[in-house]
Design an enzyme around this catalytic site. Structure first.
Site, PDB file in Angstrom:
ATOM      1  N   GLY A  28       1.585  -4.275   8.240  1.00  0.00           N
ATOM      2  CA  GLY A  28       1.531  -2.875   7.873  1.00  0.00           C
ATOM      3  C   GLY A  28       0.578  -2.521   6.764  1.00  0.00           C
ATOM      4  CB  SER A  29       0.120   0.876   5.520  1.00  0.00           C
ATOM      5  OG  SER A  29      -0.354   1.562   4.406  1.00  0.00           O
TER       6      SER A  29
END
Length: 132
Positions: A57-58
């Site tokens: 993810g980010s």
């Protein structure tokens, strides 16, 4: 059940003991509510030792981990096969114990609710279901 013992690598030191929550893969940004500490799959992180095999993810995920701590809904510790920089940064910011290097067998044997004890030297003990 006999106590299972595993060696891990301390990244953010600390000790913890509590019930496990086991997650195969998780993105802290988008899959964890920073207000409640509950994953999109309905698993609560608060007050648990989070056994998260892998993350994705980010970069915002670091701030979600920090928000979990600020909101009082963070896991007691995070155990991983291999920690990535996003999780490392979040745990450093939040002061959440983080250990990696756990073998695949660990994630296959531990179950939600099993009591897990994490020692500062990297020893991880799976005490079994319902152990005090």
């Amino acid at each position: 059940m006999e106590v299972l013992r595993y060696r891990s690598r301390p990244i953010v030191g600390g000790e913890a003991e509590g019930p496990a929550v086991v997650i195969d893969s998780l993105s802290f940004y988008g899959e964890v509510d920073p207000e409640t500490g509950v994953t999109s799959g309905g698993k609560p992180l608060a007050g648990r030792v989070a056994a998260i095999r892998r993350s994705r993810g980010s970069t915002v995920g670091s701030y979600v981990i920090y928000a979990l701590k600020e909101n009082g809904v963070a896991p007691l510790a995070i155990l991983m096969e291999r920690a990535e920089p996003i999780v490392i940064a979040g745990c450093v910011l939040a002061g959440i114990p983080l250990y990696d290097g756990l073998p695949p067998e660990f994630f296959e044997r531990v179950r939600d609710g099993y009591r897990v004890r994490v020692h500062s030297d990297g020893l991880v003990e799976v005490l079994g279901p319902g152990q005090p």
